[in-house]
Structures are given as structure tokens and as C-alpha cells.
Design an enzyme around this catalytic site. Structure first.
Site, PDB file in Angstrom:
ATOM      1  N   GLU A  47       0.863  -1.182   0.000  1.00 58.56           N
ATOM      2  CA  GLU A  47       0.000   0.000   0.000  1.00 58.56           C
ATOM      3  C   GLU A  47       0.896   1.227   0.000  1.00 58.56           C
ATOM      4  O   GLU A  47       1.666   1.447   0.935  1.00 58.56           O
ATOM      5  CB  GLU A  47      -0.891  -0.041   1.244  1.00 58.56           C
ATOM      6  CG  GLU A  47      -1.882   1.090   1.347  1.00 58.56           C
ATOM      7  CD  GLU A  47      -2.683   1.004   2.659  1.00 58.56           C
ATOM      8  OE1 GLU A  47      -2.869  -0.116   3.173  1.00 58.56           O
ATOM      9  OE2 GLU A  47      -3.062   2.060   3.176  1.00 58.56           O
ATOM     10  N   ASP A  58      -4.579  10.309   9.742  1.00 63.19           N
ATOM     11  CA  ASP A  58      -3.276   9.767  10.114  1.00 63.19           C
ATOM     12  C   ASP A  58      -2.703  10.414  11.366  1.00 63.19           C
ATOM     13  O   ASP A  58      -2.880  11.603  11.613  1.00 63.19           O
ATOM     14  CB  ASP A  58      -2.293   9.942   8.945  1.00 63.19           C
ATOM     15  CG  ASP A  58      -2.599   8.959   7.829  1.00 63.19           C
ATOM     16  OD1 ASP A  58      -2.583   7.747   8.103  1.00 63.19           O
ATOM     17  OD2 ASP A  58      -2.882   9.399   6.700  1.00 63.19           O
TER      18      ASP A  58
END
Lengths: 260, 398
Positions: A47, A58
Site C-alpha cells: 500500500e 493519520d
């Protein structure tokens, strides 16, 4: 039409490791060497993070790697140039692109799909792309380029919504392990997380599941694999790349430490 | 589905702007809010409590003051809507009073907020103290430095102020951190957004809670001028909550010219600016598709303004639509002109405005208003919080 994501799950069945790293980190041209070393070390899916200035889902580690990657000069054009020819070197492992919607929109979603398909990308994760918008505007385009969307599921996602998500893709379901952004520790009371994983497992969904967020070493990986077909590791890998002058070697050591 | 200026579509669009571009982790919270906010706002028990607090706690209605010396200087009729007289010193509290009542009805026990100039943070800390709720305010490290008095006020009110250390360490980054907190605390927490930004339904929710400003203006104008409708309504825009409130009940009145004033910083083309309507193009920030300052790769660029409340790289989707459709005129004002407007209002009317508000005042000379026109400036906040800045730039101001 099948793609490499489905083939990877069919071939291995259980214990799949999906590793995330940010394109252009630690240095601009690490992207391709990292893909090669990660797959050689045994990672099953790759990924690649497309860095964004404001990555809302994040935590601090991926935020910092994104900032560094942008400073290194990473952008969508550079990434697609780097990925050109990757399928000669890494023919089998599924490659997914993960990022936020705005850079993709500015690049042009159709351009993005065309370039991604040409490079041999299999799946796309855009956490801030709403399901309704995907269906209304992009589903046909994704199908045309044989790109699979991957959607997130959290402990708060309602069952009927999980069913809908399961219908909208043929790849895997990204089970967010608990509340929090990427790279955080599991702070849930004992049994809460297990109950959530078991509840999803009992739904007998079409797609396999990978557990992500807060998975970072052999113990947490193996634990996640008890409840799903595999798991996703991102922040812990990025941390292993911090300050190294041989990122591919550090990445391989990290993957070995998880799988050994 | 057709949109009006006042009412977004069911999915939160004003023209092409709006929507809810949020990760799955936020979906249940935002969806819960979307499904319930209109019913809660319409509930008579809610309205009774809200109106009572606006009157007895906030101090509404705020006066509409005819600024005669300012009027003489600009050869028109200038009225000031005195939001600076609200409890806590700015219009922000209109929204936080409404949202804290909403949060209680949603069963939330923990409140988070972002703040730029600190006014929204103070207004949130204030209502949390009033309701006995836990309060955490995210504020950019740079803003904590330039708006110190407000940091101390929040702490005095019992809030925890957390520094946002990423990016430009200003309002955008404080908002990122607040959103990340909400992702981490999806069950017990309500996020009180301070402006008409964020995913649907926030832009509409905050606009409705600020709409009391223009509702009062209409009544007060009728009393003072014989007409509910002024020639111009002028307000500064960072995210755009005071402008949304000041414009709201005039949006569908084409005779009323709406003027939104952005911060040009060192100059629109200087590379140090926050004039989003000029420098932005459509993009996604904080869950909303709007005009956004960004580079060609879609990375969000760092805005600049001397005023902490205006340096935001986006504007609310309503304002993006007003700019795009031409319904509002957008003017941008540089730091120095805003500072001069601080001195002008202080000396002519005995009112020290907030630096954000001073941008709106500095636009008075550019309106083209004549002696028969009525100009309402939304005096969104008072300048106490900016005294340190005003002292630093005393050479420009005095």
C-alpha cells in the site's frame, strides 16, 4: 474480471501482511526499491501512500513522513513515473494507492485511474471519498480501469452500512481496529476489540478482511490474524525507516521481524 | 435539487460547494448530527432555552449603533452591529450557546473545539463552564503566542488548551487536530466547529445559529431608518461565521449588496495572504468542497494574515457559492490598512475593534456608498485580545 488482490487472497487464504509506506520517504527514489524489498521479504500486499499536506486520518508518524516526502519533491506525476515498469519487477503482489481526495481531484480522477491502471495498480484507498459520491461519480470509472476501491469499517459502522460497503467492492474490507488515527496504541478495554472483530466475522461477508491501525509487530500481527485474513502495518514500518541510509534493507528487516 | 443561498441541498451543497468528505471514522457522528440538527433546532423547548440564554447570558439583542463621525468621514450612513458587546467579546458565543444545548440533547459529555484568534475557544470554554462539560480546545502554537490573553482566559474557564504543532501551526492545523481528536473519541464527544466550515451539516448549523445577527438587524433598521433593508452589509471572512450570520436574512434580498472582506495579508499576490476567493480554486478541506488555497498538486498552502482569525486557507461553502455566483462582492484588505482602521474606529467612535473586524471597517472606502445609502458593518469582535499586536504596530496605528 479478477485482479491481483483477489488472487492474493485466494492463493494464501490467511495471514496476509499488507504494508504501508509513504511514497518518496525517506528519500524521493526509495519508492521502487522499497516495493521490491518488501515483497521479497514476504509482504503480500503493498500500500503506497500518496503524501498529502493535511492527512486527517493519520497520526504523527505518517504525518511526518508525508511532510518529508512532499519536501523531497514527491507528487502524483513523479509517483506514476516511478511506478512505470514496476510490473516487470514485481509481477504478482497487489499494489494499492492510499491517499486523500483533494490531490486526486486536482490531478483529475480519470487521469488518476488511467495512470494507476497503466502502472499496474490494483486498488485505491481514499478515506475521505464518501460512499455516495463514489457510487454516483466514480464507480463506472473504477470498473473500466479494473481498479478496486477499499473502504474502511470502524467499530461504529452500522451493520447495514457494512453490508453496503461489502457489496461495493471485490477486494478486501479495511477493519479499523478501534478509535483513533493511524499509529496509535490500543486503549480499548479488554474484550471490546475482540467482540467487534467477531461481530464482523459472524456477518459472513463476501470480502476478506484486513485489520489495520495500531498493528505494529509480530504479536499484534498474529493476534489480528486470528480474527481476519490478515493485517495492515504502516506507522511501525515508517518508524523503522526513519534515519536509515538503506531504506530497502531496513524495510526487509522489519518485515522479517513481523513474519519470522 | 435546487439550492437557495440560505438553504443547502439535503446533502449539504450550495451550488457545487459543500458536501461531507469525511473518513468513515467520523461518519456515524456527522450522520447523527445531520439527521437530528433540524429537529432539535426546531424543538420549542430547545428554542426557549436558546433564546433565554441569548438574552440573559449573551446579552442579546446587541445594539445597532449609528456611527455618526464615521458616517461623516465616508459621506454615507454607517451603522455598527455591536457583536463586540456579546458576552466573551465576539459573535462566536451565539454559535457555542446553541451547539452546547445541541450536544446535551445528543447525550455528549465531552466538547472539543478549534480556535484561531481564541474567540471561539473562549466562547466554547465559557459555555462548557456554564453547562459543566469537559472542554478541550486545539489552538495553533503560533496563535497561542499571538493571542495569549485568550489562552489564559480559556484556562481560567477550566478548558484544556492543546497546542497544534503541525503545518503552519495556525487555525487550519488546530482544525486538523480537533478532527483527529474526534476520530479518537467517536462516542462521547461533540465537536463544536466555530465557523461555517467543515462537513455538512456544520456550515448550515453554524449559519442558522449566527442568523440571529441579521434577524435583529432587520428589526433595528426598520426602527432606525424606516426600512428593514440596508444598501450594504459588510463583514470580514476567515471561515465566515460572522458574515454568514450578518448576511443570512438578506441573502434572498437582491437589493441588499453583500460585501465579504478577506485578509490580503502582505498583499494578494505577495505569497503571504489569506484572500481565498482570489487565490483559491475548488478543492476539499476539512470535509467540505469549497474554494481552497492550494498548489497545482492539490496540497493545501499556508495562508498568512496578521489576524489569527482570518488566516484560513478555505472559506465556508456558502461563501464560495456567494463568490462564485456573484451574490456577494469580495474585497481583500492588507494588514496595514486593517491596523489603520483600528485606529480610525478607536478615535472616531471610541470603539476598539478586533483585528479581524478591522478588515471589514477598512473596506468602507471601497464600497462606493453614497450619502443616501445605509451601510451596516458587522462589528464582530472587540480588540482587547489584540492589544499586544496593536502595541507592537503602534507606529502604523498611531
Amino acid at each position: 474480471m479478477q485482479n491481483r488482490i483477489q488472487q492474493a487472497f485466494q492463493k494464501k487464504g490467511k495471514g496476509l501482511l499488507n504494508v504501508y509506506f509513504t511514497a518518496g520517504y525517506p528519500s524521493l527514489h526509495d519508492t521502487v526499491p522499497l516495493i521490491k524489498s518488501l515483497t521479497q521479504a514476504g509482504a503480500d500486499l503493498i500500500e503506497i501512500g500518496m503524501p498529502f499536506s493535511d492527512p486527517l486520518a493519520d497520526g504523527p508518524v505518517i504525518q511526518a513522513s508525508s511532510t518529508a516526502a512532499l519536501q523531497n519533491g514527491m507528487n502524483m506525476r513523479v509517483l506514476f513515473q516511478q511506478l512505470e515498469g514496476i510490473r516487470q519487477e514485481v509481477p504478482e503482489a497487489p499494489i494499492l494507492l492510499m491517499g486523500y481526495l483533494n490531490p486526486v481531484m486536482q490531478f483529475g480522477v480519470e487521469n488518476f485511474c488511467r495512470e494507476a491502471a497503466a502502472a499496474g495498480v490494483d486498488g485505491v484507498i481514499l478515506p475521505d471519498l464518501p460512499l455516495d459520491d463514489y457510487v454516483a461519480e466514480y464507480q463506472d470509472m473504477f470498473r473500466r480501469y479494473n481498479l478496486r476501491p477499499v473502504f474502511l469499517i470502524t467499530p461504529q459502522t452500522a451493520p447495514e452500512r457494512i453490508r453496503r460497503i461489502d457489496e461495493l467492492t471485490d477486494s478486501f474490507l479495511y477493519l479499523v481496529s478501534g478509535p483513533g488515527t493511524t499509529g496509535g496504541a490500543n486503549t480499548q478495554a479488554e474484550g471490546v476489540q475482540e467482540a467487534y472483530f467477531q461481530r464482523i466475522e459472524a456477518m459472513n461477508l463476501r470480502n476478506p478482511r484486513l485489520i489495520g491501525f495500531g498493528i505494529g509487530d509480530k504479536a499484534s500481527f498474529q493476534r489480528a490474524c486470528q480474527y481476519a485474513e490478515g493485517a495492515i502495518i504502516g506507522s511501525a514500518l515508517i518508524r523503522a525507516l526513519e534515519g536509515t541510509d538503506d531504506a530497502p534493507a531496513a524495510a526487509a528487516r522489519f518485515v522479517s521481524s513481523v513474519l519470522k | 435539487m435546487s439550492t437557495t443561498y440560505q438553504q443547502p441541498t439535503e446533502r449539504g451543497y450550495y451550488g457545487q460547494f459543500g458536501g461531507a468528505f469525511i473518513p468513515e471514522m467520523l461518519y456515524p457522528n456527522v450522520e447523527e448530527l445531520r439527521q437530528q440538527y433540524l429537529d432539535i433546532l426546531a424543538d420549542p423547548a430547545f428554542q426557549q432555552e436558546y433564546q433565554q440564554l441569548l438574552r440573559d447570558y449573551v446579552g442579546r439583542p446587541t445594539p445597532l449603533f449609528e456611527a455618526k463621525r464615521l458616517s461623516a468621514k465616508y459621506n454615507t450612513h454607517v451603522y455598527l452591529k455591536r457583536e463586540d458587546l456579546c458576552h466573551t467579546g465576539a459573535h462566536k458565543v451565539n454559535n457555542t450557546v446553541g451547539q452546547i444545548l445541541l450536544a446535551k440533547r445528543l447525550g455528549k459529555t465531552r466538547i472539543i473545539a478549534e480556535t484561531g484568534a481564541g474567540q471561539h475557544g473562549v466562547a466554547t470554554a465559557t459555555v462548557c463552564a456554564l453547562m459543566g462539560m469537559q472542554c478541550i480546545v486545539y489552538m495553533g502554537e503560533i496563535d497561542m503566542e499571538r493571542q495569549k490573553p485568550n489562552v489564559y482566559r480559556m484556562r481560567l474557564l477550566g478548558a484544556e488548551v492543546r497546542a497544534a504543532l503541525s503545518g503552519s501551526r495556525t487555525l487550519k492545523d488546530a482544525t486538523n487536530e480537533a478532527i483527529r481528536d474526534w476520530i479518537s473519541n467517536p462516542v462521547d464527544t461533540h465537536y463544536i466547529i466555530g465557523s461555517v466550515v467543515g462537513p455538512h451539516p456544520y456550515p448550515d448549523l453554524v449559519a442558522r445559529l449566527q442568523a440571529v445577527i441579521s434577524e435583529e438587524m432587520r428589526k433595528q433598521l426598520l426602527e432606525k431608518t424606516g426600512s428593514e433593508l440596508p444598501s450594504y452589509v459588510v463583514a470580514c471572512v476567515g471561515g465566515g461565521s460572522n458574515a454568514a450570520g450578518a448576511f443570512y436574512h438578506f441573502l434572498e434580498e437582491p437589493a441588499v449588496k453583500l460585501v465579504a472582506v478577506e485578509a490580503a495579508g502582505h498583499g494578494v499576490n505577495s505569497g503571504h495572504s489569506a484572500a481565498t476567493s482570489v487565490l483559491g480554486k475548488p478543492g476539499i478541506i476539512h470535509g467540505s468542497r469549497t474554494l481552497l488555497m492550494q498548489d497545482e498538486d492539490g496540497q493545501i498552502t499556508e495562508p498568512y494574515s496578521l489576524s489569527a482569525g482570518l488566516d484560513y486557507p478555505g472559506i465556508g461553502p456558502l461563501h464560495a457559492f456567494l463568490a462564485d455566483s456573484g451574490r456577494a462582492r469580495f474585497i481583500s484588505i492588507e494588514d496595514e490598512d486593517a491596523l489603520r482602521a483600528v485606529a480610525e474606529l478607536s478615535r472616531l467612535e471610541g470603539i476598539i475593534p478586533a483585528l479581524e473586524t478591522a478588515h471589514a471597517l477598512a473596506a468602507l472606502g471601497q464600497l462606493g456608498a453614497g450619502p443616501d445609502d445605509v451601510v451596516v458593518v458587522n462589528l464582530s469582535g472587540r480588540g482587547d485580545k489584540d492589544l499586544e499586536t496593536y502595541l507592537k504596530y503602534a507606529d502604523t496605528i498611531l
